[in-house]
Design a protein around this motif. Sequence first.
Motif, PDB file in Angstrom:
ATOM      1  N   MET A   1       0.824  -1.199   0.000  1.00 46.18           N
ATOM      2  CA  MET A   1       0.000   0.000   0.000  1.00 46.18           C
ATOM      3  C   MET A   1       0.863   1.256   0.000  1.00 46.18           C
ATOM      4  O   MET A   1       0.549   2.220  -0.685  1.00 46.18           O
ATOM      5  CB  MET A   1      -0.911  -0.028   1.218  1.00 46.18           C
ATOM      6  CG  MET A   1      -1.984   1.001   1.170  1.00 46.18           C
ATOM      7  SD  MET A   1      -3.158   0.572  -0.095  1.00 46.18           S
ATOM      8  CE  MET A   1      -4.452   1.635   0.294  1.00 46.18           C
ATOM      9  N   ASN A   2       1.929   1.268   0.745  1.00 44.85           N
ATOM     10  CA  ASN A   2       2.817   2.423   0.778  1.00 44.85           C
ATOM     11  C   ASN A   2       3.462   2.668  -0.575  1.00 44.85           C
ATOM     12  O   ASN A   2       3.690   3.809  -0.963  1.00 44.85           O
ATOM     13  CB  ASN A   2       3.900   2.232   1.843  1.00 44.85           C
ATOM     14  CG  ASN A   2       3.333   2.401   3.245  1.00 44.85           C
ATOM     15  OD1 ASN A   2       2.318   3.046   3.409  1.00 44.85           O
ATOM     16  ND2 ASN A   2       4.001   1.809   4.221  1.00 44.85           N
ATOM     17  N   LYS A   3       3.751   1.587  -1.296  1.00 41.60           N
ATOM     18  CA  LYS A   3       4.359   1.711  -2.604  1.00 41.60           C
ATOM     19  C   LYS A   3       3.396   2.403  -3.567  1.00 41.60           C
ATOM     20  O   LYS A   3       3.803   3.249  -4.369  1.00 41.60           O
ATOM     21  CB  LYS A   3       4.744   0.315  -3.115  1.00 41.60           C
ATOM     22  CG  LYS A   3       5.626   0.338  -4.306  1.00 41.60           C
ATOM     23  CD  LYS A   3       6.069  -1.072  -4.664  1.00 41.60           C
ATOM     24  CE  LYS A   3       7.068  -1.045  -5.785  1.00 41.60           C
ATOM     25  NZ  LYS A   3       7.519  -2.374  -6.157  1.00 41.60           N
ATOM     26  N   LYS A   4       2.101   2.103  -3.491  1.00 40.28           N
ATOM     27  CA  LYS A   4       1.097   2.722  -4.358  1.00 40.28           C
ATOM     28  C   LYS A   4       0.966   4.213  -4.037  1.00 40.28           C
ATOM     29  O   LYS A   4       0.846   5.038  -4.940  1.00 40.28           O
ATOM     30  CB  LYS A   4      -0.253   2.031  -4.207  1.00 40.28           C
ATOM     31  CG  LYS A   4      -0.310   0.661  -4.813  1.00 40.28           C
ATOM     32  CD  LYS A   4      -1.687   0.072  -4.672  1.00 40.28           C
ATOM     33  CE  LYS A   4      -1.740  -1.326  -5.268  1.00 40.28           C
ATOM     34  NZ  LYS A   4      -3.052  -1.933  -5.128  1.00 40.28           N
ATOM     35  N   ARG A   5       0.991   4.566  -2.777  1.00 39.66           N
ATOM     36  CA  ARG A   5       0.915   5.971  -2.392  1.00 39.66           C
ATOM     37  C   ARG A   5       2.141   6.735  -2.883  1.00 39.66           C
ATOM     38  O   ARG A   5       2.038   7.871  -3.343  1.00 39.66           O
ATOM     39  CB  ARG A   5       0.811   6.105  -0.877  1.00 39.66           C
ATOM     40  CG  ARG A   5      -0.539   5.782  -0.356  1.00 39.66           C
ATOM     41  CD  ARG A   5      -0.601   6.062   1.121  1.00 39.66           C
ATOM     42  NE  ARG A   5      -1.931   5.748   1.622  1.00 39.66           N
ATOM     43  CZ  ARG A   5      -2.265   5.721   2.875  1.00 39.66           C
ATOM     44  NH1 ARG A   5      -1.338   5.999   3.795  1.00 39.66           N
ATOM     45  NH2 ARG A   5      -3.480   5.429   3.258  1.00 39.66           N
ATOM     46  N   PHE A   6       3.301   6.121  -2.773  1.00 47.47           N
ATOM     47  CA  PHE A   6       4.524   6.753  -3.234  1.00 47.47           C
ATOM     48  C   PHE A   6       4.480   6.995  -4.743  1.00 47.47           C
ATOM     49  O   PHE A   6       4.839   8.074  -5.222  1.00 47.47           O
ATOM     50  CB  PHE A   6       5.734   5.888  -2.862  1.00 47.47           C
ATOM     51  CG  PHE A   6       7.043   6.478  -3.283  1.00 47.47           C
ATOM     52  CD1 PHE A   6       7.553   7.608  -2.642  1.00 47.47           C
ATOM     53  CD2 PHE A   6       7.767   5.950  -4.345  1.00 47.47           C
ATOM     54  CE1 PHE A   6       8.751   8.166  -3.031  1.00 47.47           C
ATOM     55  CE2 PHE A   6       8.954   6.517  -4.746  1.00 47.47           C
ATOM     56  CZ  PHE A   6       9.452   7.624  -4.086  1.00 47.47           C
ATOM     57  N   ILE A   7       4.019   6.026  -5.496  1.00 48.27           N
ATOM     58  CA  ILE A   7       3.909   6.165  -6.954  1.00 48.27           C
ATOM     59  C   ILE A   7       2.892   7.258  -7.298  1.00 48.27           C
ATOM     60  O   ILE A   7       3.120   8.075  -8.189  1.00 48.27           O
ATOM     61  CB  ILE A   7       3.545   4.815  -7.608  1.00 48.27           C
ATOM     62  CG1 ILE A   7       4.732   3.848  -7.475  1.00 48.27           C
ATOM     63  CG2 ILE A   7       3.157   4.999  -9.063  1.00 48.27           C
ATOM     64  CD1 ILE A   7       4.440   2.435  -7.918  1.00 48.27           C
ATOM     65  N   ALA A   8       1.780   7.304  -6.574  1.00 46.97           N
ATOM     66  CA  ALA A   8       0.778   8.339  -6.818  1.00 46.97           C
ATOM     67  C   ALA A   8       1.354   9.722  -6.497  1.00 46.97           C
ATOM     68  O   ALA A   8       1.125  10.695  -7.235  1.00 46.97           O
ATOM     69  CB  ALA A   8      -0.471   8.068  -5.981  1.00 46.97           C
ATOM     70  N   PHE A   9       2.095   9.817  -5.419  1.00 47.52           N
ATOM     71  CA  PHE A   9       2.728  11.083  -5.040  1.00 47.52           C
ATOM     72  C   PHE A   9       3.701  11.547  -6.122  1.00 47.52           C
ATOM     73  O   PHE A   9       3.698  12.715  -6.517  1.00 47.52           O
ATOM     74  CB  PHE A   9       3.452  10.914  -3.694  1.00 47.52           C
ATOM     75  CG  PHE A   9       4.236  12.116  -3.291  1.00 47.52           C
ATOM     76  CD1 PHE A   9       3.596  13.255  -2.805  1.00 47.52           C
ATOM     77  CD2 PHE A   9       5.622  12.138  -3.413  1.00 47.52           C
ATOM     78  CE1 PHE A   9       4.316  14.375  -2.439  1.00 47.52           C
ATOM     79  CE2 PHE A   9       6.346  13.253  -3.052  1.00 47.52           C
ATOM     80  CZ  PHE A   9       5.697  14.379  -2.552  1.00 47.52           C
ATOM     81  N   ILE A  10       4.521  10.636  -6.602  1.00 47.75           N
ATOM     82  CA  ILE A  10       5.485  10.963  -7.671  1.00 47.75           C
ATOM     83  C   ILE A  10       4.736  11.416  -8.921  1.00 47.75           C
ATOM     84  O   ILE A  10       5.132  12.389  -9.587  1.00 47.75           O
ATOM     85  CB  ILE A  10       6.395   9.756  -7.977  1.00 47.75           C
ATOM     86  CG1 ILE A  10       7.284   9.418  -6.771  1.00 47.75           C
ATOM     87  CG2 ILE A  10       7.239  10.001  -9.221  1.00 47.75           C
ATOM     88  CD1 ILE A  10       8.253  10.512  -6.396  1.00 47.75           C
ATOM     89  N   ALA A  11       3.646  10.760  -9.274  1.00 43.27           N
ATOM     90  CA  ALA A  11       2.873  11.121 -10.464  1.00 43.27           C
ATOM     91  C   ALA A  11       2.284  12.535 -10.324  1.00 43.27           C
ATOM     92  O   ALA A  11       2.303  13.329 -11.274  1.00 43.27           O
ATOM     93  CB  ALA A  11       1.771  10.101 -10.709  1.00 43.27           C
ATOM     94  N   ILE A  12       1.781  12.864  -9.147  1.00 43.27           N
ATOM     95  CA  ILE A  12       1.205  14.189  -8.903  1.00 43.27           C
ATOM     96  C   ILE A  12       2.288  15.260  -8.992  1.00 43.27           C
ATOM     97  O   ILE A  12       2.099  16.303  -9.632  1.00 43.27           O
ATOM     98  CB  ILE A  12       0.484  14.223  -7.536  1.00 43.27           C
ATOM     99  CG1 ILE A  12      -0.778  13.360  -7.591  1.00 43.27           C
ATOM    100  CG2 ILE A  12       0.139  15.661  -7.145  1.00 43.27           C
ATOM    101  CD1 ILE A  12      -1.431  13.140  -6.248  1.00 43.27           C
ATOM    102  N   VAL A  13       3.436  15.010  -8.375  1.00 42.35           N
ATOM    103  CA  VAL A  13       4.544  15.966  -8.425  1.00 42.35           C
ATOM    104  C   VAL A  13       4.999  16.167  -9.872  1.00 42.35           C
ATOM    105  O   VAL A  13       5.241  17.294 -10.305  1.00 42.35           O
ATOM    106  CB  VAL A  13       5.714  15.502  -7.527  1.00 42.35           C
ATOM    107  CG1 VAL A  13       6.963  16.335  -7.763  1.00 42.35           C
ATOM    108  CG2 VAL A  13       5.306  15.558  -6.066  1.00 42.35           C
ATOM    109  N   ALA A  14       5.093  15.101 -10.643  1.00 46.47           N
ATOM    110  CA  ALA A  14       5.505  15.195 -12.046  1.00 46.47           C
ATOM    111  C   ALA A  14       4.505  16.035 -12.841  1.00 46.47           C
ATOM    112  O   ALA A  14       4.898  16.870 -13.666  1.00 46.47           O
ATOM    113  CB  ALA A  14       5.644  13.805 -12.652  1.00 46.47           C
ATOM    114  N   CYS A  15       3.205  15.853 -12.595  1.00 45.57           N
ATOM    115  CA  CYS A  15       2.181  16.645 -13.288  1.00 45.57           C
ATOM    116  C   CYS A  15       2.305  18.125 -12.936  1.00 45.57           C
ATOM    117  O   CYS A  15       2.168  18.996 -13.806  1.00 45.57           O
ATOM    118  CB  CYS A  15       0.784  16.127 -12.943  1.00 45.57           C
ATOM    119  SG  CYS A  15       0.404  14.537 -13.697  1.00 45.57           S
ATOM    120  N   ILE A  16       2.557  18.425 -11.678  1.00 47.94           N
ATOM    121  CA  ILE A  16       2.719  19.813 -11.247  1.00 47.94           C
ATOM    122  C   ILE A  16       3.940  20.444 -11.925  1.00 47.94           C
ATOM    123  O   ILE A  16       3.876  21.569 -12.413  1.00 47.94           O
ATOM    124  CB  ILE A  16       2.813  19.901  -9.706  1.00 47.94           C
ATOM    125  CG1 ILE A  16       1.456  19.540  -9.084  1.00 47.94           C
ATOM    126  CG2 ILE A  16       3.263  21.288  -9.257  1.00 47.94           C
ATOM    127  CD1 ILE A  16       1.495  19.376  -7.576  1.00 47.94           C
TER     128      ILE A  16
END
Length: 119
Positions: A1-16
Motif C-alpha cells: 500500500m505504501n508503494k502505491k501511495r509513493f507512486i501516486a505522489f510521484i505522479a502528482i509531483v511530475a504533473c505539477i
Amino acid sequence: MNKKRFIAFIAIVACIIVAIVVVVINLNKKTNDENVQTQENVKTYTDDEWKEYASAFYQEQTGTAPARIRLFTDGTDVMIIEIYDSEEENANFIERYNLDYKTGIGTDIEGNKVDLNLK
C-alpha cells in the motif's frame, strides 16, 4: 500500500512540474512576441538622417555648423553622436550626444537635455 501511495505522489509531483514548465514557456513566448511587436513599430533612421538631425540641433544651439559628425550605436538602444570642429582624422570632438536610439532624446556632454525631434 505504501508503494502505491509513493507512486501516486510521484505522479502528482511530475504533473505539477510539467504544468509549471508549460506556464513558464507560454509566459516567455508572450513576452518575446511583445518585444518583437515593439521593435517593429520603431522607425529606423539612416546614418545620413541621424547626422542631419544632429547637425540641425547643434547649429540651432550654437549658431555654427559642425565640420564632421561621427555615429556610434548598437542599433537598438543607444546612439552616441560626436561632433567635431575639424575634418582632420585626429581631431577631438567638441560635443557628444548620448541618445535613446528609438526617440532621439538624451543628454549632451554636460548633461543638458538633447531632443533631435525625430520625425
